[in-house]
Design a protein around this motif. Sequence first.
Motif, short mmCIF file in Angstrom:
data_model
loop_
_atom_site.label_atom_id
_atom_site.label_comp_id
_atom_site.label_asym_id
_atom_site.label_seq_id
_atom_site.Cartn_x
_atom_site.Cartn_y
_atom_site.Cartn_z
N GLN A 144 0.82 -1.21 0.00
CA GLN A 144 0.00 0.00 0.00
C GLN A 144 0.86 1.26 0.00
N MET A 145 1.95 1.27 0.80
CA MET A 145 2.82 2.45 0.81
C MET A 145 3.46 2.67 -0.55
N VAL A 146 3.90 1.59 -1.19
CA VAL A 146 4.48 1.70 -2.53
C VAL A 146 3.43 2.21 -3.51
N ALA A 147 2.19 1.75 -3.35
CA ALA A 147 1.12 2.18 -4.25
C ALA A 147 0.88 3.69 -4.13
N VAL A 148 1.02 4.23 -2.92
CA VAL A 148 0.86 5.68 -2.74
C VAL A 148 1.91 6.42 -3.57
N ALA A 149 3.18 6.03 -3.39
CA ALA A 149 4.26 6.72 -4.11
C ALA A 149 4.14 6.53 -5.62
N ARG A 150 3.83 5.31 -6.05
CA ARG A 150 3.71 5.05 -7.49
C ARG A 150 2.57 5.85 -8.11
N THR A 151 1.45 5.93 -7.40
CA THR A 151 0.30 6.70 -7.91
C THR A 151 0.63 8.19 -8.01
N LEU A 152 1.32 8.71 -6.98
CA LEU A 152 1.72 10.11 -7.03
C LEU A 152 2.60 10.40 -8.23
N ARG A 153 3.56 9.50 -8.49
CA ARG A 153 4.51 9.74 -9.58
C ARG A 153 3.88 9.52 -10.95
N ARG A 154 3.19 8.41 -11.11
CA ARG A 154 2.70 8.04 -12.45
C ARG A 154 1.44 8.80 -12.85
N GLU A 155 0.45 8.83 -11.95
CA GLU A 155 -0.84 9.39 -12.32
C GLU A 155 -0.91 10.90 -12.14
N HIS A 156 -0.19 11.41 -11.12
CA HIS A 156 -0.27 12.84 -10.83
C HIS A 156 1.02 13.58 -11.17
N HIS A 157 2.03 12.86 -11.67
CA HIS A 157 3.31 13.46 -12.07
C HIS A 157 3.88 14.33 -10.95
N PHE A 158 3.78 13.81 -9.74
CA PHE A 158 4.24 14.54 -8.56
C PHE A 158 5.77 14.50 -8.51
N LEU A 159 6.40 15.67 -8.50
CA LEU A 159 7.85 15.77 -8.49
C LEU A 159 8.41 16.18 -7.13
N GLY A 160 7.52 16.28 -6.14
CA GLY A 160 7.98 16.65 -4.81
C GLY A 160 8.72 15.52 -4.12
N TYR A 161 9.21 15.82 -2.93
CA TYR A 161 10.00 14.88 -2.13
C TYR A 161 9.10 13.81 -1.54
N VAL A 162 9.55 12.55 -1.60
CA VAL A 162 8.82 11.44 -1.00
C VAL A 162 9.80 10.59 -0.20
N HIS A 163 9.49 10.40 1.08
CA HIS A 163 10.28 9.53 1.96
C HIS A 163 9.38 8.39 2.37
N LEU A 164 9.81 7.16 2.10
CA LEU A 164 9.03 5.97 2.46
C LEU A 164 9.76 5.17 3.54
N LYS A 165 9.00 4.77 4.55
CA LYS A 165 9.53 3.82 5.52
C LYS A 165 9.42 2.42 4.91
N VAL A 166 10.52 1.68 4.96
CA VAL A 166 10.55 0.33 4.41
C VAL A 166 10.45 -0.68 5.54
N LEU A 167 9.52 -1.61 5.41
CA LEU A 167 9.36 -2.66 6.41
C LEU A 167 10.30 -3.80 6.07
N PRO A 168 11.21 -4.17 6.98
CA PRO A 168 12.26 -5.13 6.63
C PRO A 168 11.75 -6.51 6.27
N ASP A 169 10.56 -6.89 6.78
CA ASP A 169 10.02 -8.22 6.48
C ASP A 169 9.31 -8.28 5.14
N ALA A 170 9.21 -7.17 4.44
CA ALA A 170 8.54 -7.16 3.14
C ALA A 170 9.37 -7.91 2.11
N SER A 171 8.75 -8.29 1.03
CA SER A 171 9.44 -9.05 -0.01
C SER A 171 10.48 -8.19 -0.71
N PRO A 172 11.53 -8.82 -1.25
CA PRO A 172 12.57 -8.05 -1.97
C PRO A 172 12.01 -7.20 -3.10
#
Length: 423
Positions: free
Chosen positions: A121-149
């Motif tokens: 879901q967090m990746v989907a937020v960033a991807r949607t901002l970049r792809r659909e809204h062409h958002f060029l602002g700063y994005v910091h994502l917290k990565v959960l270590p147990d998530a898949s590679p």
Amino acid sequence: MDSRKLAVLADAARLDAPCGGRGARGGTATSLLPSDVEPGAIYESVAADGRKVPLLRILLSNHCVHDCAYCPLRRSADPPRARLSVRDVVRLTIEWHRRGLVEGLFLSSAVDRDADHTMEQMVAVARTLRREHHFLGYVHLKVLPDASPDLIREAGRWADRVSVNVELPTQRRLDALAPGRRLATIHRAMDRLRDGIAEAHEVSRRHRVTLDPARAWRRALPRFAPAGQVTQLIVGADDATDAELLGAASVLYQRQRLRRVYYGAFVPLADARGDLLPDVAPPAMRERRLYQADWLVREYGFAVHELAPADAPDLPLAIDPKLAWAMRHPEAFPVDVNRAPREQLLRVPGFGRRTVDRILAMRAWHRVRTLDLVRLHVPVSRALPFIVAADHGARAIDDAARVLQARIARLTAAPRQLDLFAA
């Protein structure tokens, strides 16, 4: 959007040190915000050039499957719970950005259901901002270590900066306070991010292209967390010494090539397990001294054991780490400002890198005097006991040392004034 949800998740996001942290001095002037804006959701981060950058700082969810004793969001606690959808976060980011309220997004989350579900879901937020809204602002994502590679790599692709929180310096301490968190898993996630960043930089270097987001997305140029990765260590949740925390940070800098390690002061919890956690927060000055020592290790060539030796593993609160080291090593002083190499000048209390560079340039034209140091805005009361200048010899050094000792004695006797002693 439900304002109650926003307030709950914005308040929970304050606990993340990479975006200000517990005990941070940043903030936003709430009186200047529109009445329909939740002030706790905006944080003024400070960019590398000193510019203040307002960010939307929020958690996607504060429902957590983990039971870390030091965390107010742990499974066994009972705080107000809330979660937002991908669409909610995207809409809020775009709306506040268009209104000029924020320039970017810091998005974190508790582990809701499982790591993959939350990370997706967090990746989907960033991807949607970049792809659909062409958002060029700063994005910091917290990565959960147990998530898949694959999800970890996706996070690096769409974010400017990523972070994986280590929290505690050793596995033994994690076992005691955060069962289920594995240091090996955390390091593997950080390894993947480090390798992705290094690979993107190498490809860019070979092809002589920039990492500008607009060009990268249009032309499929390599882009992977161009602002690097950071992490967080919690201070005061157990009896870990400053030497342990700095040692862990030093290893992470070397192994993971981190941009920064943040130190977040432990916040006592009303429903804490008293057999595991302290009843009071660590002194605010301890967090500050750790940041100062961290900077000395990264930028000034100090080793951790020099700043926090075995016989004194905690940094002194009354004086900054460089001054404490200088007072423990009188054999290294005085340093002649007109002859000493850069490495020695950097160890003089009160001398920063810019000051040292200016002194070296000045020496080519004339001998450096104390008045020259005043003109360079050097805190001379701290530097004079440790240097020889053209007009400052042995007798003057003794006089300056007595003044400094008296000042330190006053500060030690009056803990409330410790912040007045500039680092």
